[in-house]
Enzyme design. Structure first.
Site, PDB file in Angstrom:
ATOM      1  N   THR A  35       3.022  -5.988   6.023  1.00 55.18           N
ATOM      2  CA  THR A  35       2.328  -6.949   4.787  1.00 55.18           C
ATOM      3  C   THR A  35       3.050  -8.254   4.934  1.00 55.18           C
ATOM      4  O   THR A  35       2.491  -9.376   4.679  1.00 55.18           O
ATOM      5  CB  THR A  35       2.553  -6.464   3.503  1.00 55.18           C
ATOM      6  N   SER A  82       2.997  -0.370   9.021  1.00 54.98           N
ATOM      7  CA  SER A  82       4.238   0.506   9.363  1.00 54.98           C
ATOM      8  C   SER A  82       3.853   1.979   9.631  1.00 54.98           C
ATOM      9  O   SER A  82       4.776   2.608  10.269  1.00 54.98           O
ATOM     10  CB  SER A  82       5.389   0.253   8.454  1.00 54.98           C
ATOM     11  N   THR A 115       6.278  -2.145   4.503  1.00 57.56           N
ATOM     12  CA  THR A 115       7.129  -1.333   3.362  1.00 57.56           C
ATOM     13  C   THR A 115       6.894   0.084   3.328  1.00 57.56           C
ATOM     14  O   THR A 115       7.748   0.967   3.059  1.00 57.56           O
ATOM     15  CB  THR A 115       6.854  -2.010   2.012  1.00 57.56           C
ATOM     16  N   ASP A 116       5.697   0.583   3.942  1.00 56.53           N
ATOM     17  CA  ASP A 116       5.507   2.031   3.827  1.00 56.53           C
ATOM     18  C   ASP A 116       6.065   2.924   4.489  1.00 56.53           C
ATOM     19  O   ASP A 116       6.604   4.107   3.693  1.00 56.53           O
ATOM     20  CB  ASP A 116       3.845   2.132   4.349  1.00 56.53           C
TER      21      ASP A 116
HETATM   22  N1  ASP Z   1       0.525  -1.419   5.099  1.00 52.75           N
HETATM   23  C1  ASP Z   1       1.699  -2.011   4.958  1.00 52.75           C
HETATM   24  C2  ASP Z   1       2.796  -1.587   6.125  1.00 52.75           C
HETATM   25  O1  ASP Z   1       3.511  -0.645   5.902  1.00 52.75           O
HETATM   26  C3  ASP Z   1       2.275  -2.039   3.700  1.00 52.75           C
HETATM   27  C4  ASP Z   1       3.631  -3.002   3.513  1.00 52.75           C
HETATM   28  O2  ASP Z   1       3.872  -3.641   4.467  1.00 52.75           O
HETATM   29  O3  ASP Z   1       3.915  -3.354   2.299  1.00 52.75           O
HETATM   30  O4  ASP Z   1       2.473  -1.971   6.972  1.00 52.75           O
END
Ligand code: ASP
Length: 347
Positions: A35, A82, A115-116
Protein backbone atom coordinates in the site's frame (compact mmCIF):
# COMPACT_ATOMS: atom_id res chain seq x y z
CA UNK A 1 54.07 15.94 24.83
CA UNK A 2 53.99 18.47 22.00
CA UNK A 3 53.66 15.62 19.54
CA UNK A 4 50.73 14.13 21.43
CA UNK A 5 49.00 17.51 21.57
CA UNK A 6 49.56 18.09 17.87
CA UNK A 7 48.16 14.72 16.90
CA UNK A 8 45.13 15.34 19.15
CA UNK A 9 44.54 18.65 17.42
CA UNK A 10 44.88 17.08 13.99
CA UNK A 11 42.51 14.32 15.09
CA UNK A 12 39.93 16.87 16.28
CA UNK A 13 40.31 18.88 13.10
CA UNK A 14 39.73 15.78 11.01
CA UNK A 15 36.70 14.78 13.01
CA UNK A 16 35.10 18.18 12.71
CA UNK A 17 36.24 19.03 9.18
CA UNK A 18 33.50 20.38 6.92
CA UNK A 19 33.75 17.17 4.88
CA UNK A 20 32.94 14.88 7.81
CA UNK A 21 30.19 17.23 8.98
CA UNK A 22 28.58 17.00 5.55
CA UNK A 23 28.87 13.22 5.19
CA UNK A 24 25.45 11.69 5.52
CA UNK A 25 24.87 8.04 6.41
CA UNK A 26 24.19 5.72 3.49
CA UNK A 27 20.87 3.88 3.54
CA UNK A 28 19.65 1.45 0.89
CA UNK A 29 15.92 1.21 0.38
CA UNK A 30 14.63 -2.16 -0.85
CA UNK A 31 11.12 -1.75 -2.24
CA UNK A 32 8.75 -4.72 -2.50
CA UNK A 33 5.36 -3.04 -3.15
CA UNK A 34 2.32 -2.84 -0.86
CA UNK A 35 0.00 0.00 0.00
CA UNK A 36 2.88 2.39 0.65
CA UNK A 37 3.43 2.18 -3.11
CA UNK A 38 -0.32 2.00 -3.83
CA UNK A 39 -2.53 4.28 -5.92
CA UNK A 40 -6.29 4.91 -5.73
CA UNK A 41 -8.55 6.75 -8.15
CA UNK A 42 -9.31 9.51 -5.64
CA UNK A 43 -7.69 11.13 -2.60
CA UNK A 44 -10.69 10.10 -0.45
CA UNK A 45 -10.18 6.45 -1.25
CA UNK A 46 -8.32 4.51 1.45
CA UNK A 47 -9.57 0.97 0.85
CA UNK A 48 -10.15 0.50 -2.91
CA UNK A 49 -6.74 0.89 -4.52
CA UNK A 50 -4.01 -1.01 -6.29
CA UNK A 51 -0.99 -1.92 -4.17
CA UNK A 52 2.53 -1.91 -5.64
CA UNK A 53 2.13 0.83 -8.27
CA UNK A 54 4.87 3.34 -7.44
CA UNK A 55 8.51 2.53 -8.13
CA UNK A 56 11.25 2.90 -5.53
CA UNK A 57 12.38 6.08 -7.33
CA UNK A 58 8.90 7.57 -7.03
CA UNK A 59 8.70 6.64 -3.34
CA UNK A 60 11.97 8.44 -2.62
CA UNK A 61 11.12 11.45 -4.81
CA UNK A 62 7.84 11.93 -2.91
CA UNK A 63 9.70 12.58 0.37
CA UNK A 64 12.50 15.12 -0.32
CA UNK A 65 13.33 15.23 3.41
CA UNK A 66 14.83 11.73 3.07
CA UNK A 67 17.84 13.29 1.37
CA UNK A 68 18.48 15.52 4.37
CA UNK A 69 18.77 12.43 6.57
CA UNK A 70 20.75 10.01 4.42
CA UNK A 71 22.28 9.31 1.05
CA UNK A 72 19.65 7.00 -0.36
CA UNK A 73 20.08 4.20 -2.88
CA UNK A 74 16.97 2.41 -4.14
CA UNK A 75 16.58 -1.23 -5.18
CA UNK A 76 13.31 -2.57 -6.60
CA UNK A 77 13.07 -6.15 -5.34
CA UNK A 78 9.43 -6.65 -6.34
CA UNK A 79 6.30 -4.53 -6.68
CA UNK A 80 3.49 -6.72 -5.36
CA UNK A 81 0.78 -6.79 -2.70
CA UNK A 82 2.40 -8.55 0.23
CA UNK A 83 0.18 -11.63 -0.09
CA UNK A 84 2.36 -12.37 -3.13
CA UNK A 85 5.70 -12.18 -1.33
CA UNK A 86 7.18 -15.67 -1.64
CA UNK A 87 10.30 -17.53 -0.56
CA UNK A 88 12.20 -16.51 -3.72
CA UNK A 89 11.67 -12.84 -2.84
CA UNK A 90 12.59 -13.50 0.80
CA UNK A 91 15.80 -15.29 -0.14
CA UNK A 92 16.79 -12.56 -2.62
CA UNK A 93 16.04 -9.89 -0.02
CA UNK A 94 18.07 -11.44 2.79
CA UNK A 95 21.07 -12.04 0.50
CA UNK A 96 21.04 -8.49 -0.90
CA UNK A 97 20.59 -6.98 2.57
CA UNK A 98 23.48 -9.03 3.96
CA UNK A 99 25.75 -7.87 1.10
CA UNK A 100 24.68 -4.25 1.48
CA UNK A 101 25.28 -4.17 5.23
CA UNK A 102 28.84 -5.39 4.72
CA UNK A 103 29.63 -2.12 2.91
CA UNK A 104 31.33 0.50 5.09
CA UNK A 105 29.33 3.34 3.47
CA UNK A 106 25.98 1.82 4.52
CA UNK A 107 24.54 2.58 7.96
CA UNK A 108 21.45 0.46 7.55
CA UNK A 109 18.69 -0.63 5.20
CA UNK A 110 14.96 -0.04 4.86
CA UNK A 111 12.48 -2.48 3.32
CA UNK A 112 9.16 -1.08 2.09
CA UNK A 113 6.48 -3.75 2.25
CA UNK A 114 2.74 -4.39 2.22
CA UNK A 115 1.38 -4.54 5.74
CA UNK A 116 -0.61 -7.76 5.33
CA UNK A 117 2.39 -10.09 5.60
CA UNK A 118 4.99 -7.55 6.77
CA UNK A 119 5.46 -9.40 10.05
CA UNK A 120 6.44 -12.59 8.20
CA UNK A 121 9.16 -10.85 6.20
CA UNK A 122 10.40 -8.92 9.25
CA UNK A 123 10.61 -12.18 11.22
CA UNK A 124 12.34 -14.02 8.34
CA UNK A 125 14.93 -11.26 8.03
CA UNK A 126 15.48 -11.21 11.77
CA UNK A 127 16.37 -14.93 11.67
CA UNK A 128 18.55 -14.78 8.55
CA UNK A 129 20.47 -11.47 8.54
CA UNK A 130 23.42 -11.24 10.91
CA UNK A 131 24.62 -7.66 11.31
CA UNK A 132 24.73 -5.06 14.07
CA UNK A 133 23.38 -2.51 11.57
CA UNK A 134 19.66 -1.76 11.55
CA UNK A 135 17.24 -3.41 9.12
CA UNK A 136 13.99 -1.46 9.24
CA UNK A 137 10.76 -2.72 7.68
CA UNK A 138 8.04 -0.19 6.91
CA UNK A 139 4.71 0.12 5.13
CA UNK A 140 1.53 2.16 5.16
CA UNK A 141 -2.15 1.57 5.71
CA UNK A 142 -3.27 4.33 3.33
CA UNK A 143 -2.24 4.43 -0.33
CA UNK A 144 0.18 7.12 -1.46
CA UNK A 145 -2.66 9.02 -3.16
CA UNK A 146 -4.85 9.30 -0.01
CA UNK A 147 -5.49 12.38 2.12
CA UNK A 148 -3.22 12.02 5.17
CA UNK A 149 -1.33 9.14 3.61
CA UNK A 150 0.78 7.60 6.38
CA UNK A 151 3.50 6.28 4.04
CA UNK A 152 5.70 9.41 3.70
CA UNK A 153 6.13 9.97 7.46
CA UNK A 154 6.56 6.23 8.10
CA UNK A 155 9.25 6.16 5.41
CA UNK A 156 11.05 9.22 6.77
CA UNK A 157 11.05 7.69 10.25
CA UNK A 158 12.26 4.36 8.89
CA UNK A 159 15.19 6.01 7.08
CA UNK A 160 15.99 8.08 10.18
CA UNK A 161 16.00 4.88 12.22
CA UNK A 162 18.20 3.04 9.71
CA UNK A 163 20.66 5.98 9.86
CA UNK A 164 20.80 6.03 13.63
CA UNK A 165 23.54 4.51 15.79
CA UNK A 166 20.98 3.99 18.55
CA UNK A 167 19.21 1.41 16.34
CA UNK A 168 22.23 -0.89 16.13
CA UNK A 169 22.29 -4.36 17.76
CA UNK A 170 18.52 -4.57 18.06
CA UNK A 171 17.72 -6.99 15.23
CA UNK A 172 15.07 -6.17 12.63
CA UNK A 173 12.87 -3.21 13.53
CA UNK A 174 9.46 -2.13 12.28
CA UNK A 175 8.82 1.63 12.07
CA UNK A 176 5.13 2.39 11.91
CA UNK A 177 2.79 5.10 13.13
CA UNK A 178 5.45 6.90 15.21
CA UNK A 179 6.48 3.72 16.97
CA UNK A 180 9.37 1.28 16.85
CA UNK A 181 8.64 -2.41 17.26
CA UNK A 182 10.70 -5.60 17.19
CA UNK A 183 10.35 -7.43 13.86
CA UNK A 184 10.58 -10.66 15.84
CA UNK A 185 7.48 -9.99 17.92
CA UNK A 186 5.31 -7.50 16.06
CA UNK A 187 2.04 -8.46 14.41
CA UNK A 188 -0.65 -6.75 12.33
CA UNK A 189 -3.62 -6.54 14.68
CA UNK A 190 -6.23 -4.58 12.74
CA UNK A 191 -7.27 -4.81 9.09
CA UNK A 192 -7.89 -1.09 8.63
CA UNK A 193 -6.42 1.40 11.09
CA UNK A 194 -3.00 3.05 11.00
CA UNK A 195 -1.91 1.90 14.49
CA UNK A 196 -2.24 -1.72 13.45
CA UNK A 197 1.27 -2.98 14.35
CA UNK A 198 1.55 -4.12 17.93
CA UNK A 199 3.52 -6.53 20.04
CA UNK A 200 0.92 -6.95 22.75
CA UNK A 201 2.98 -8.82 25.34
CA UNK A 202 6.56 -7.50 24.84
CA UNK A 203 5.38 -3.99 23.91
CA UNK A 204 7.12 -1.41 21.74
CA UNK A 205 10.85 -0.78 21.80
CA UNK A 206 10.53 2.95 21.36
CA UNK A 207 8.92 5.81 19.50
CA UNK A 208 9.92 8.92 17.57
CA UNK A 209 10.40 12.15 19.47
CA UNK A 210 11.26 15.39 17.65
CA UNK A 211 11.83 13.29 14.54
CA UNK A 212 14.43 11.07 16.18
CA UNK A 213 14.19 7.51 17.49
CA UNK A 214 13.80 7.33 21.24
CA UNK A 215 14.39 3.85 22.68
CA UNK A 216 12.93 2.82 26.01
CA UNK A 217 15.73 0.31 26.69
CA UNK A 218 19.36 -0.20 25.75
CA UNK A 219 19.98 -2.66 22.87
CA UNK A 220 18.64 -6.18 23.38
CA UNK A 221 17.69 -9.18 21.24
CA UNK A 222 14.77 -11.59 21.71
CA UNK A 223 15.64 -14.50 24.03
CA UNK A 224 16.79 -17.68 22.25
CA UNK A 225 16.56 -16.09 18.78
CA UNK A 226 18.00 -18.63 16.35
CA UNK A 227 20.07 -17.72 13.28
CA UNK A 228 19.79 -19.54 9.96
CA UNK A 229 22.41 -19.16 7.26
CA UNK A 230 20.44 -19.24 4.00
CA UNK A 231 23.22 -17.76 1.86
CA UNK A 232 23.53 -21.01 -0.14
CA UNK A 233 19.81 -21.86 -0.27
CA UNK A 234 17.86 -21.53 -3.49
CA UNK A 235 14.55 -22.74 -2.05
CA UNK A 236 12.93 -23.63 1.26
CA UNK A 237 10.62 -26.52 2.16
CA UNK A 238 6.89 -25.92 1.73
CA UNK A 239 4.98 -25.41 4.98
CA UNK A 240 1.21 -24.95 5.14
CA UNK A 241 -1.02 -23.46 7.84
CA UNK A 242 -4.38 -25.00 8.74
CA UNK A 243 -6.95 -23.29 10.97
CA UNK A 244 -8.52 -25.17 13.88
CA UNK A 245 -12.22 -24.82 14.71
CA UNK A 246 -15.14 -26.87 16.01
CA UNK A 247 -15.67 -29.86 13.68
CA UNK A 248 -12.22 -29.36 12.13
CA UNK A 249 -11.71 -31.93 9.38
CA UNK A 250 -8.57 -34.05 10.11
CA UNK A 251 -8.53 -35.15 6.44
CA UNK A 252 -7.14 -31.73 5.52
CA UNK A 253 -3.88 -32.62 7.26
CA UNK A 254 -3.34 -35.56 4.93
CA UNK A 255 -4.49 -33.41 1.98
CA UNK A 256 -1.83 -30.81 2.83
CA UNK A 257 0.88 -33.49 2.80
CA UNK A 258 -0.44 -34.85 -0.52
CA UNK A 259 -0.21 -31.29 -1.89
CA UNK A 260 3.51 -31.26 -1.04
CA UNK A 261 3.67 -29.80 2.46
CA UNK A 262 6.82 -30.90 4.28
CA UNK A 263 5.62 -29.31 7.47
CA UNK A 264 2.25 -28.17 8.84
CA UNK A 265 1.37 -25.45 11.31
CA UNK A 266 -2.07 -25.54 12.91
CA UNK A 267 -3.56 -22.30 14.19
CA UNK A 268 -5.03 -24.26 17.08
CA UNK A 269 -7.64 -23.04 19.55
CA UNK A 270 -6.32 -21.80 22.91
CA UNK A 271 -3.19 -23.62 24.04
CA UNK A 272 -2.63 -26.07 21.14
CA UNK A 273 -6.18 -27.47 21.21
CA UNK A 274 -7.53 -29.42 18.23
CA UNK A 275 -10.43 -31.90 18.20
CA UNK A 276 -9.33 -35.14 19.89
CA UNK A 277 -10.01 -37.08 16.68
CA UNK A 278 -7.36 -34.95 14.89
CA UNK A 279 -4.66 -36.53 17.10
CA UNK A 280 -4.55 -39.74 15.06
CA UNK A 281 -3.99 -37.79 11.83
CA UNK A 282 -1.27 -35.69 13.48
CA UNK A 283 0.47 -38.80 14.80
CA UNK A 284 0.33 -40.50 11.38
CA UNK A 285 1.81 -37.46 9.64
CA UNK A 286 4.54 -36.99 12.25
CA UNK A 287 5.44 -40.69 11.82
CA UNK A 288 6.09 -39.93 8.14
CA UNK A 289 8.66 -37.32 9.19
CA UNK A 290 6.40 -34.32 8.57
CA UNK A 291 6.37 -32.07 11.66
CA UNK A 292 3.03 -30.69 12.81
CA UNK A 293 3.43 -27.53 14.90
CA UNK A 294 0.51 -26.38 17.02
CA UNK A 295 0.28 -22.62 17.49
CA UNK A 296 -2.67 -20.61 18.72
CA UNK A 297 -5.32 -18.67 16.88
CA UNK A 298 -5.75 -16.38 19.94
CA UNK A 299 -2.99 -14.00 18.83
CA UNK A 300 -1.00 -14.25 22.05
CA UNK A 301 0.45 -16.68 24.51
CA UNK A 302 2.83 -19.63 24.75
CA UNK A 303 1.67 -22.87 23.14
CA UNK A 304 2.90 -25.99 24.98
CA UNK A 305 2.12 -29.68 24.61
CA UNK A 306 0.82 -31.89 27.41
CA UNK A 307 3.38 -34.19 28.93
CA UNK A 308 0.76 -36.95 29.48
CA UNK A 309 0.81 -37.70 25.73
CA UNK A 310 -2.86 -36.84 25.29
CA UNK A 311 -1.92 -34.42 22.50
CA UNK A 312 0.42 -34.90 19.60
CA UNK A 313 2.59 -32.58 17.55
CA UNK A 314 4.99 -29.82 18.55
CA UNK A 315 3.94 -26.82 20.62
CA UNK A 316 4.91 -23.57 18.85
CA UNK A 317 6.03 -21.79 22.02
CA UNK A 318 5.78 -18.01 21.59
CA UNK A 319 5.32 -18.07 17.81
CA UNK A 320 2.00 -17.16 16.21
CA UNK A 321 0.97 -19.35 13.25
CA UNK A 322 2.49 -17.17 10.52
CA UNK A 323 5.78 -16.77 12.38
CA UNK A 324 5.78 -20.50 13.26
CA UNK A 325 5.47 -21.24 9.53
CA UNK A 326 8.54 -19.15 8.70
CA UNK A 327 10.51 -20.77 11.54
CA UNK A 328 9.46 -24.27 10.46
CA UNK A 329 10.52 -23.57 6.85
CA UNK A 330 13.94 -22.45 8.06
CA UNK A 331 14.28 -25.33 10.51
CA UNK A 332 13.34 -27.90 7.84
CA UNK A 333 15.89 -26.39 5.47
CA UNK A 334 18.51 -27.24 8.07
CA UNK A 335 17.39 -30.54 9.60
CA UNK A 336 14.77 -33.31 9.51
CA UNK A 337 15.52 -34.39 13.06
CA UNK A 338 12.21 -34.10 14.92
CA UNK A 339 13.86 -33.42 18.29
CA UNK A 340 15.99 -30.64 16.84
CA UNK A 341 12.93 -29.11 15.18
CA UNK A 342 11.04 -29.34 18.47
CA UNK A 343 13.96 -27.55 20.13
CA UNK A 344 13.48 -24.46 17.95
CA UNK A 345 9.96 -24.00 19.31
CA UNK A 346 9.78 -25.53 22.71
CA UNK A 347 12.21 -23.80 25.03
N1 ASP B 1 -2.70 -5.24 0.48
C1 ASP B 1 -1.61 -4.49 1.02
C2 ASP B 1 -0.38 -5.37 1.08
O1 ASP B 1 -0.15 -6.04 2.06
C3 ASP B 1 -1.93 -3.97 2.34
C4 ASP B 1 -0.95 -2.97 2.84
O2 ASP B 1 0.14 -2.79 2.33
O3 ASP B 1 -1.33 -2.33 3.82
O4 ASP B 1 0.38 -5.34 0.15
Amino acid sequence: MKKILLSCLIGTALLTSPLSLLAKPGVTLFATGGTIAGKASSAKEATEYKAGELSVGQLVAAVPALNEVATISGVQIANVPSGDIDQQILLALTKKITDTLQRADQSGVVVTHGTDTLEETAFFLDLTVKSPKPVVVVGAMRPATAISADGPMNLLQAVTLASSDSARDRGVLVAFNDRIASGFYVSKTNANVTDTFKATEPGYLGSFVKGQPWFYYSPAQPSDKPFFDVSQKTSLPKVTILYAHQEQDPALLEAAVNAGAQGIVIAAAGNAAVPVRANAAIEKIMAKGVPVVLSTRTGNGYTSMRTDGSRHGIGSGIYNPQKARILLMLALAETRDMDKIRGYFDH
